[in-house]
Design a protein around this motif. Structure first.
Motif, mmCIF file in Angstrom:
data_model
loop_
_atom_site.group_PDB
_atom_site.id
_atom_site.type_symbol
_atom_site.label_atom_id
_atom_site.label_comp_id
_atom_site.label_asym_id
_atom_site.label_seq_id
_atom_site.Cartn_x
_atom_site.Cartn_y
_atom_site.Cartn_z
ATOM 1 N N PHE A 237 0.822 -1.197 0.000
ATOM 2 C CA PHE A 237 0.000 0.000 0.000
ATOM 3 C C PHE A 237 0.863 1.257 0.000
ATOM 4 O O PHE A 237 2.025 1.228 0.417
ATOM 5 C CB PHE A 237 -0.903 0.013 1.237
ATOM 6 N N THR A 238 0.256 2.355 -0.459
ATOM 7 C CA THR A 238 0.901 3.671 -0.374
ATOM 8 C C THR A 238 0.262 4.436 0.783
ATOM 9 O O THR A 238 0.479 4.106 1.928
ATOM 10 C CB THR A 238 0.773 4.429 -1.705
ATOM 11 N N ASP A 239 -0.538 5.442 0.490
ATOM 12 C CA ASP A 239 -1.177 6.237 1.533
ATOM 13 C C ASP A 239 -2.651 6.384 1.218
ATOM 14 O O ASP A 239 -3.138 5.920 0.175
ATOM 15 C CB ASP A 239 -0.508 7.615 1.634
ATOM 16 N N ASN A 240 -3.374 7.035 2.120
ATOM 17 C CA ASN A 240 -4.771 7.330 1.871
ATOM 18 C C ASN A 240 -4.914 8.168 0.607
ATOM 19 O O ASN A 240 -4.032 8.965 0.274
ATOM 20 C CB ASN A 240 -5.367 8.071 3.069
ATOM 21 N N MET A 241 -6.039 8.011 -0.093
ATOM 22 C CA MET A 241 -6.247 8.705 -1.359
ATOM 23 C C MET A 241 -6.098 10.217 -1.230
ATOM 24 O O MET A 241 -5.649 10.887 -2.162
ATOM 25 C CB MET A 241 -7.626 8.349 -1.922
ATOM 26 N N SER A 242 -6.454 10.767 -0.069
ATOM 27 C CA SER A 242 -6.347 12.212 0.124
ATOM 28 C C SER A 242 -4.913 12.653 0.392
ATOM 29 O O SER A 242 -4.629 13.844 0.412
ATOM 30 C CB SER A 242 -7.235 12.653 1.292
ATOM 31 N N ASP A 243 -3.985 11.693 0.618
ATOM 32 C CA ASP A 243 -2.594 12.020 0.933
ATOM 33 C C ASP A 243 -1.612 11.319 0.004
ATOM 34 O O ASP A 243 -0.457 11.101 0.374
ATOM 35 C CB ASP A 243 -2.265 11.621 2.378
ATOM 36 N N THR A 244 -2.045 10.961 -1.198
ATOM 37 C CA THR A 244 -1.179 10.164 -2.066
ATOM 38 C C THR A 244 -0.006 10.947 -2.636
ATOM 39 O O THR A 244 0.828 10.386 -3.342
ATOM 40 C CB THR A 244 -1.987 9.571 -3.237
ATOM 41 N N SER A 245 0.093 12.248 -2.334
ATOM 42 C CA SER A 245 1.283 12.997 -2.754
ATOM 43 C C SER A 245 2.492 12.587 -1.927
ATOM 44 O O SER A 245 3.637 12.876 -2.295
ATOM 45 C CB SER A 245 1.038 14.507 -2.608
ATOM 46 N N ASN A 246 2.244 11.913 -0.775
ATOM 47 C CA ASN A 246 3.350 11.426 0.035
ATOM 48 C C ASN A 246 4.093 10.301 -0.676
ATOM 49 O O ASN A 246 3.538 9.622 -1.537
ATOM 50 C CB ASN A 246 2.842 10.920 1.395
#
Length: 460
Positions: A237-246
């Motif tokens: 996984f990466t990050d939550n959709m609202s924080d995918t710039s991380n």
């Protein structure tokens, strides 16, 4: 016996011809010398022949009309059969909302939930905290889910609570036997408590560690395999959709053993989690509200500090037998701090519960708690299901020089489930804090906070 119209016309034609012939012969024999009579007979014969021809023409038209009528009947029958076949190909069921399914493998169902909370927080006046009464729309979600031919499925849900629009779930799935593969925003196998839907939890808020350690849905790819009593889950996984710039990414895995022993449903599980945080060093912060969500005050808080990685380990256990259930989890969150000591924070809970109404039990499915379906719902003349739960909730955010505080929570809930899709909850919790983030006027950081909460819920 009744003759059809075509047979009657044919008989009339034949009789007319015979009559014409019979009349003509005697007349010719007896009046051979009478030219006038002969002419009259000839005229009558011509009329009879014209009548016979007209009858033959009408008979032909009637046969044609009958053929057209038969063709129209056949076409109508075929159309009705086709319509009935199309109708039988689609079924509509009611599962809180219409579930539309076709034999070809398509299905569609709207989904959603509304949870409205209200309550009171009571902290020592010397802390300066004046939360008092609070209320909020905790969750207002709308979405759709269904199947696509070929073993595929979809789920999409948006949350409108808090005057914001946030994507909750957005995923495409593929199933083949016991294997399920999912792509998109989804839960990443953090713990039994976190994976159990908020519609079916024992308390208004989940155990403190699930929120403190930042458990949330994330964008990624996962696979689950279910065979008999075993369930294995894992994903990247990466990050939550609202924080995918991380730039962070992580991997999670969970194994569950869930045998049914007589009338007892057992659950034993474990999980491991790894997250490489944003860049070489990111700011992390672990904190938690006092048992309810409508307050923004946190009495336990590590404040922000730099970290490179997170590693988590969890253990789960539960059992359901008739109206009784027990459940408990532990979780260790280790944080890597380059050049400094690495802290390990800890969270755990233990709960017991029972139904006071006859025939009711807690739902369980696929390694998590599921919907309670009252044995005697209100819509069928019963009183619904009444459940009482007790919980101890521990959270320790102090280690390796970081003093975030400790919480020992004692909570009770009463849940009334009138029907399968409606729910009302009353909660009380007493949070005992040590090294609290907010000091009292005399500098005391060890005190208790009381929290009362109520929730009205409907889902479909």
């Amino acid at each position: 016996m009744r003759l059809c119209p075509v047979m009657r016309i044919s008989q009339v034609s034949a009789i007319a011809m015979i009559a014409a012939a019979g009349l003509a012969t005697p007349a010719h024999a007896q009046n051979a010398d009478s030219a006038a009579m002969q002419a009259e007979l000839q005229a009558m014969r011509a009329q009879m022949q014209a009548m016979a021809a007209r009858i033959d023409s009408l008979e032909g038209q009637l046969v044609t009309a009958q053929a057209k009528a038969d063709a129209a009947t056949a076409t109508s029958t075929t159309a009705l059969a086709t319509a009935e076949a199309a109708k039988s190909d689609t079924t509509i069921k009611w599962k809180g909302a219409p579930l539309i399914e076709s034999k070809s493998g398509w299905s569609f169902k709207p989904r959603g939930r509304m949870q409205y909370d209200a309550g009171v927080i009571s902290a020592p006046s010397s802390t300066g905290v004046e939360d008092g009464f609070g209320e909020e729309a905790r969750r207002i979600r709308l979405g759709v889910e269904g199947d696509i031919p070929g073993g595929f499925g979809y789920k999409f849900e948006v949350d409108f609570a808090g005057n914001e629009v946030e994507v909750s779930d957005a995923m495409l799935t593929y199933k083949d036997g016991g294997l399920t593969v999912a792509f998109g925003q989804q839960n990443n196998f953090q713990s039994m408590e976190e994976l159990t839907s908020s519609r079916f939890t024992s308390f208004m808020e989940r155990a403190a560690f699930t929120d403190a350690f930042g458990f949330e849905r994330r964008v990624g790819a996962s696979a689950s395999f279910h065979s008999g009593d075993m369930l294995a889950q894992g994903g990247v996984f990466t990050d939550n959709m609202s924080d995918t710039s991380n730039d962070q990414w992580g991997a999670d895995g969970r194994i569950v053993f869930m045998p049914k022993m007589g009338e007892t449903q057992l659950h034993l599980g474990g999980s491991v989690h790894y997250t490489d945080l944003d860049g070489d060093l990111a700011n992390v912060r672990y904190r938690q509200r006092p048992f309810v969500h409508f307050t923004g005050t946190r009495f336990i808080d590590t404040r922000s500090f730099g970290a490179a990685k997170e590693t988590g380990y969890g253990l789960e256990a539960a059992a359901i037998r008739g109206p009784f259930h027990v459940a408990g989890e532990t979780f260790w969150q280790s944080v890597s701090r380059p050049g400094l000591a690495d802290p390990t924070f800890f969270g755990a809970y233990a709960e017991v519960g029972m139904f006071l109404t006859k025939g009711d039990t807690r739902g369980y499915k696929g390694g998590i708690f599921d919907r309670v379906k009252p044995a005697n719902p209100v819509d069928k003349g019963g009183m619904g299901a009444i459940q009482v739960n007790l919980r101890y909730d521990r959270l320790d955010l102090t280690d390796a020089g970081i003093v975030g505080g400790k919480q020992d929570g004692y909570a009770m809930s009463v849940i009334w489930t009138p029907t399968d899709y409606t729910r009302f909850m009353l909660n009380y919790g007493r949070m005992d804090y040590t090294d609290a983030a907010i000091a009292a006027a005399n500098g005391d950081k060890s005190y208790a906070v009381d929290a009362f909460g109520a929730r009205a819920q409907i889902d479909f």
